[in-house]
Design an enzyme around this catalytic site. Sequence first.
Site, short mmCIF file in Angstrom:
data_model
loop_
_atom_site.label_atom_id
_atom_site.label_comp_id
_atom_site.label_asym_id
_atom_site.label_seq_id
_atom_site.Cartn_x
_atom_site.Cartn_y
_atom_site.Cartn_z
N CYS A 1 18.60 -14.35 -33.52
CA CYS A 1 19.78 -14.16 -32.68
C CYS A 1 20.12 -12.68 -32.68
CB CYS A 1 20.96 -14.95 -33.23
SG CYS A 1 20.66 -16.72 -33.33
N SER B 1 19.08 -16.13 -38.17
CA SER B 1 18.50 -17.46 -37.94
C SER B 1 17.44 -17.81 -38.98
CB SER B 1 18.01 -17.66 -36.52
OG SER B 1 17.99 -19.05 -36.26
N HIS C 1 4.23 -23.71 -41.77
CA HIS C 1 3.54 -24.88 -42.32
C HIS C 1 2.05 -24.55 -42.24
CE1 HIS C 1 7.30 -27.06 -42.06
NE2 HIS C 1 7.42 -26.57 -40.84
#
Length: 133
Positions: free
Chosen positions: A83, A63, A68
């Site tokens: 996953c 995944s 940020h």
Amino acid sequence: MRSLGHQIVADFYHCDGSTLSDVDFVTDAMLEAARRANCTIVTQTFHHFSPYGVSGAVIVAESHLAIHTWPEYGYAAVDVFTCGDIIQPEDALNYLKEAFGAGQVSTMEMKRGQVDMMGVPAHELRVKPALCA
């Protein structure tokens, strides 16, 4: 409850602003976090904003990890979505907390793709679901 994915959304507070504004440091930290979580790195992209701040993602076979940063506030928003049941997202977050010198971390965990809600028999699933408690 069985799910296809496990997502941890984290807010890192009181971080070292100089690390959060250094795109090379952020990139290296995110790649190392993916390795520590036992992820298979596929690619990455990071961008340094002017005058400061970094956003980026590491795409992994399992995944992604995304970040940020707001160095002016000593803050980073981190997302680890995995996953399968051999990946350790907590190891990635623990490493990032140390790397950025976070004084406080707030997390929210989610199970993504709840198998019971899909109505697909377990033997027909193409991805081995994580066993998230």
